[in-house]
Design an enzyme around this catalytic site. Structure first.
Site, PDB file in Angstrom:
ATOM      1  N   CYS A 295     -40.839  40.695  97.460  1.00  0.00           N
ATOM      2  CA  CYS A 295     -39.402  40.940  97.329  1.00  0.00           C
ATOM      3  C   CYS A 295     -39.114  42.112  96.402  1.00  0.00           C
ATOM      4  CB  CYS A 295     -38.705  39.669  96.858  1.00  0.00           C
ATOM      5  SG  CYS A 295     -38.785  38.354  98.099  1.00  0.00           S
TER       6      CYS A 295
ATOM      7  N   GLU B 211     -34.219  36.937  99.084  1.00  0.00           N
ATOM      8  CA  GLU B 211     -33.990  38.370  98.852  1.00  0.00           C
ATOM      9  C   GLU B 211     -34.191  39.191 100.124  1.00  0.00           C
ATOM     10  OE1 GLU B 211     -35.963  36.221  97.128  1.00  0.00           O
ATOM     11  OE2 GLU B 211     -36.598  37.168  95.259  1.00  0.00           O
TER      12      GLU B 211
ATOM     13  N   CYS C 105     -40.679  37.895  93.715  1.00  0.00           N
ATOM     14  CA  CYS C 105     -42.129  37.966  93.853  1.00  0.00           C
ATOM     15  C   CYS C 105     -42.532  39.407  94.196  1.00  0.00           C
ATOM     16  CB  CYS C 105     -42.581  37.016  94.957  1.00  0.00           C
ATOM     17  SG  CYS C 105     -42.097  37.563  96.631  1.00  0.00           S
TER      18      CYS C 105
ATOM     19  N   HIS D 140     -37.849  34.849 102.495  1.00  0.00           N
ATOM     20  CA  HIS D 140     -37.348  34.651 101.134  1.00  0.00           C
ATOM     21  C   HIS D 140     -35.882  35.059 101.094  1.00  0.00           C
ATOM     22  CE1 HIS D 140     -41.447  34.877  98.855  1.00  0.00           C
ATOM     23  NE2 HIS D 140     -41.578  34.268 100.017  1.00  0.00           N
TER      24      HIS D 140
END
Length: 147
Positions: free
Chosen positions: A79, A48, A76, A46
């Protein structure tokens, strides 16, 4: 947030969901990333997570105190947990994520007093532009199915 949106656009052009993240400290960008899950074949890639990893390398420490993370979609649970673990001061996200958001939509991991660190959450900055990037990305992928 403009830089994060640029990272999101680049991720989308590369076939990944258009989400971008920037890590800044003292007004300077120390890391940037877009989603790379498809490109890397990595479910943890991801934006992040990648930006946090790059910031830790740049700054020489996993403790990212004094840093702010700017991301185009609400983080999410994975993260948000990484933001807490990295001791980030603040997360600023654009669009909320009603299906997986862990900074206020479904969960609020960043400000859970039961955890060892709390991250300030600022929501909604450039939300429309970020949401439109996501809408158009998924609309383009659905069109061939409709024909």
């Amino acid at each position: 947030m403009c830089l994060a949106l640029g990272e999101a656009r680049a991720a989308g052009e590369g076939g990944d969901v258009p989400i971008g993240a920037i890590v800044a400290r003292d007004g300077e960008v120390v890391a940037a990333a877009g989603n790379e899950r498809e490109a890397a074949g990595d479910p943890t890639a991801h934006a992040e997570i990648l930006a946090l990893r790059r910031a830790a390398t740049t700054l020489g420490s996993w403790r990212l105190t004094g840093c702010s993370v700017y991301v185009t979609l609400e983080p999410c649970p994975m993260c948000a947990g990484a933001l807490v673990a990295a001791r980030v001061d603040r997360v600023v996200f654009a669009a909320p994520d009603p299906k997986a958001g862990a900074c206020g939509s479904l969960y609020n991991l960043c400000v859970d007093p039961r955890l060892n660190h709390e991250v300030e959450v600022v929501a909604g900055f450039a939300a429309g532009e970020s949401a439109e990037l996501l809408r158009s990305f998924f609309a383009e992928r659905r069109e061939p199915l409709a024909e």
